[in-house]
Design a protein around this motif. Structure first.
Motif, PDB file in Angstrom:
ATOM      1  N   TYR A   1       0.844  -1.200   0.000  1.00 41.60           N
ATOM      2  CA  TYR A   1       0.000   0.000   0.000  1.00 41.60           C
ATOM      3  C   TYR A   1       0.868   1.233   0.000  1.00 41.60           C
ATOM      4  O   TYR A   1       1.859   1.276   0.723  1.00 41.60           O
ATOM      5  CB  TYR A   1      -0.924   0.019   1.230  1.00 41.60           C
ATOM      6  N   PRO A   2       0.589   2.250  -0.742  1.00 41.48           N
ATOM      7  CA  PRO A   2      -0.496   2.284  -1.717  1.00 41.48           C
ATOM      8  C   PRO A   2      -0.162   1.444  -2.936  1.00 41.48           C
ATOM      9  O   PRO A   2       0.996   1.347  -3.337  1.00 41.48           O
ATOM     10  CB  PRO A   2      -0.617   3.761  -2.076  1.00 41.48           C
TER      11      PRO A   2
ATOM     12  N   ASP B   1      -7.189   6.733  -3.480  1.00 43.23           N
ATOM     13  CA  ASP B   1      -5.742   6.923  -3.375  1.00 43.23           C
ATOM     14  C   ASP B   1      -5.348   7.442  -1.991  1.00 43.23           C
ATOM     15  O   ASP B   1      -4.372   6.977  -1.397  1.00 43.23           O
ATOM     16  CB  ASP B   1      -5.247   7.900  -4.444  1.00 43.23           C
TER      17      ASP B   1
ATOM     18  N   GLU C   1      -5.644   4.587   0.526  1.00 47.07           N
ATOM     19  CA  GLU C   1      -4.540   3.631   0.404  1.00 47.07           C
ATOM     20  C   GLU C   1      -3.244   4.192   0.974  1.00 47.07           C
ATOM     21  O   GLU C   1      -2.487   3.471   1.618  1.00 47.07           O
ATOM     22  CB  GLU C   1      -4.347   3.213  -1.056  1.00 47.07           C
TER      23      GLU C   1
END
Length: 99
Positions: A32-33, A56, A59
Motif C-alpha cells: 500500500y499504496p 488513493d 490507500e
C-alpha cells in the motif's frame, strides 16, 4: 528468586508473537499504496475521478498506518527482550548478593 516470579517462557512467547506480527504487517505495508486508482474502474459512475482520488488517499493512509503498526510491534519485540535480559541480570546479581 525472592518476591518476583517471572515466566520467561511467556515473555519469549510474546516477543516471538510480536516479531511474527511485525513481519505480517511489513508484508502488507509494502503493498500500500498499490498505485494510482484508475477512475475507469468505477465505470460510468458520476464523479468517478473524485472517488478514485479518495481511494488513493485511503490507500496512502493505510500504508502509513501499517508501517506504524509494524514499527510499534518491532519496538515491543525489542522491549520484551530487554525486560527478559534485565530480569535475568537482576536475578544473577541478587543470587551473588545472597551468597
Amino acid at each position: 528468586m525472592a518476591g518476583i516470579d517471572i515466566h520467561f517462557e511467556a515473555l519469549d512467547h510474546c516477543r516471538k508473537t510480536a516479531y511474527n506480527l511485525s513481519v505480517l504487517f511489513g508484508e502488507l505495508d509494502g503493498k500500500y499504496p498499490a498505485g494510482a486508482a484508475d477512475s475507469s474502474m468505477f465505470g460510468k459512475l458520476a464523479d468517478a475521478s473524485a472517488l478514485a482520488a479518495v481511494l488513493d488517499v485511503v490507500e496512502k493512509k493505510l500504508g502509513s498506518e501499517l508501517g506504524l503498526v509494524k514499527g510499534r510491534l518491532k519496538a515491543l519485540e525489542y522491549a520484551l527482550d530487554d525486560v527478559e535480559n534485565n530480569v535475568r541480570k537482576a536475578n544473577k546479581a541478587s543470587e551473588v548478593a545472597e551468597a
